[in-house]
Each structure stands twice: as structure tokens, then as C-alpha cells.
Design a protein around this motif. Sequence first.
Motif, mmCIF file in Angstrom:
data_model
loop_
_atom_site.group_PDB
_atom_site.id
_atom_site.type_symbol
_atom_site.label_atom_id
_atom_site.label_comp_id
_atom_site.label_asym_id
_atom_site.label_seq_id
_atom_site.Cartn_x
_atom_site.Cartn_y
_atom_site.Cartn_z
ATOM 1 N N UNK A 176 0.846 -1.209 0.000
ATOM 2 C CA UNK A 176 0.000 0.000 0.000
ATOM 3 C C UNK A 176 0.874 1.248 0.000
ATOM 4 N N UNK A 177 1.946 1.235 0.810
ATOM 5 C CA UNK A 177 2.846 2.395 0.831
ATOM 6 C C UNK A 177 3.400 2.668 -0.566
ATOM 7 N N UNK A 178 3.793 1.612 -1.267
ATOM 8 C CA UNK A 178 4.361 1.780 -2.612
ATOM 9 C C UNK A 178 3.341 2.384 -3.561
ATOM 10 N N UNK A 179 2.084 1.925 -3.491
ATOM 11 C CA UNK A 179 1.039 2.476 -4.352
ATOM 12 C C UNK A 179 0.803 3.955 -4.042
ATOM 13 N N UNK A 183 1.591 7.212 -6.479
ATOM 14 C CA UNK A 183 0.513 8.157 -6.780
ATOM 15 C C UNK A 183 0.906 9.600 -6.432
ATOM 16 N N UNK A 184 2.164 9.789 -6.030
ATOM 17 C CA UNK A 184 2.653 11.137 -5.796
ATOM 18 C C UNK A 184 2.737 11.559 -4.349
ATOM 19 N N UNK A 185 2.399 10.675 -3.408
ATOM 20 C CA UNK A 185 2.456 11.044 -1.995
ATOM 21 C C UNK A 185 3.868 10.848 -1.432
ATOM 22 N N UNK A 222 0.832 9.351 6.490
ATOM 23 C CA UNK A 222 0.435 10.688 6.069
ATOM 24 C C UNK A 222 1.002 10.984 4.684
ATOM 25 N N UNK A 223 0.262 11.771 3.902
ATOM 26 C CA UNK A 223 0.708 12.166 2.583
ATOM 27 C C UNK A 223 1.518 13.441 2.604
ATOM 28 N N UNK A 224 1.800 13.928 1.408
ATOM 29 C CA UNK A 224 2.654 15.112 1.265
ATOM 30 C C UNK A 224 2.096 16.310 2.017
ATOM 31 N N UNK A 225 0.776 16.465 1.995
ATOM 32 C CA UNK A 225 0.146 17.607 2.664
ATOM 33 C C UNK A 225 -0.192 17.294 4.119
ATOM 34 N N UNK A 226 0.438 16.256 4.675
ATOM 35 C CA UNK A 226 0.217 15.802 6.060
ATOM 36 C C UNK A 226 -1.141 15.166 6.275
ATOM 37 N N UNK A 227 -1.888 14.966 5.220
ATOM 38 C CA UNK A 227 -3.210 14.367 5.321
ATOM 39 C C UNK A 227 -3.094 12.892 5.698
#
Length: 259
Positions: A176-179, A183-185, A222-227
Motif C-alpha cells: 500500500x505504501x508503494x502504491x 501516486x505522488x504522496x 500521512x501524505x505530502x500535505x500531512x493528510x
Amino acid sequence: MSEIQRPGALYQQVAAAIREAILSGEFAPDSLLPSEAQLMARYGVSRPTVRNAIAALRAEGLIDVRHGKGSFVRSDGQPSLTLDRRISRASDGLFTMPNGDVWDEAEEPSTYRTHTTKATGRLLELGEEEALFGCDRLLVDAATGTRAMHRTLIPFEVAEGIPLLADEPCKRPAAIYSLLNQNGHKLWWSETVRAHMPLPDERSTLRLPDATPILHLARIAHGTDDRPLILEELRVGADRAELAYRITADKQPARRTRA
């Protein structure tokens, strides 16, 4: 004979005397306690009093009663499994966890649809009743017999943006982390650990002895925007596992100097 001559309920006095014998090393860890008849003779008390004393020590977690075998002193040794909670990223962009090869799946994973609760919604920064994909795994370490319950919760809105994840939300966490990364995260993780006494189904599934708490880990990717993107929960008996973390210092932002 060690006659009981202390204030308090008689069974509590016997429990205190046995506790002292355990803590002093007279009754060693993993050893079989004397029989009820021997304890009755040793302390000069009745069988119900001995049984109540054993029940009290069992509730404290000092004694483990094994049906058909007797009462044993609980081990005071180190947990049988150390879980290294690091995440590594290889040069090819794939993610690995140091303990990724420890666990075998004891049964087929269960995929289902569910909703956020007050607790999971808070961690995922969502309201209650938001749609989620859930995946439950029962894990076992073949070397030690340690069992763990693992759950992954993925918001629909996250999965729908990644077709491979929406089609198969019960992938292993590293996949899941790789996906998400593809996807840009740009991922980072936060994790909390708390302890609680097990519910009946947790106790039976994890095969926990009496008076054994659970370590409950909640890890958020968390993603790039900390989401918050996904929530993982791991539950394991506190008598079987300990956690290891690598801690690095964050860089402090540069101080601005006055011109």
C-alpha cells in the motif's frame, strides 16, 4: 509451617505470603506452585482460603493456572519477540519493514466495508460514519507462537484515487505504501501505543493468559500535505512482545537574523 498472623482477610494474608515467596525467588518463574494440600499445610488454612488466595494472585498476573497441570509462577523474563517499528525505502521505491518476514498469516485475511468511529475518525481526521475499506489479519510468529491482530482501514476517498488499491484494499502495508508513493504522496508516519485489558474475543484470539494487557499500536501513514491516508492497528499481548524504535533528531528551522 508458616502460620498466618497478619491483619486483613485470611485469603489476602495467604496471598501476601505467597507473593513474598514469589518475589524473593523461593517460588521461581515458570515453576509449579505447591499443591493446594501443601499450601493448606504450609499456612494452616482451609482449601477455600487457598483457592481465594490463588485467584487473587491470578488476577494480579503473578500466577497462571493451567487446567489439568496446576498453578505456575508467571515468567519474569524478556518478551519473546521484539518488534522493530522502522520503515525502510529501497532504491527501487519499494518499502520494507524489519519485521515483515516475522509474521505468517494464520488464516485468510478478511476484507469488508465499514465506517469511521469516533476514535478512528479522530485519527484519520474524518467525521463519524465516513466510508472505509477494512482488512483484518490474524498473524502468528512461527518461531515463538506469538499471535497478533492487524487491521488496515482505508478511507474510500483515498482508495478511489488509486484504482489498484480500490480493487484490492487488503494488500500488505508495504505494498500500500508503494502504491501511495507511486501516486505522488511523499509519505511519513506517526504512531501511538497504548495498553488496555483485552476484550473476550481479543483474549481468546491472541490466546492470552489471565491478567495480561494488550499493546495496541495505531500507525497512520500521512501524505505530502500531512493528510492521514491509512490507519493500521496492531494488537499483541504485552507479555509476548516489546517494541523497538529508532529515534532521530528533527532539523530545527533556521533562525532569521535581523538585518
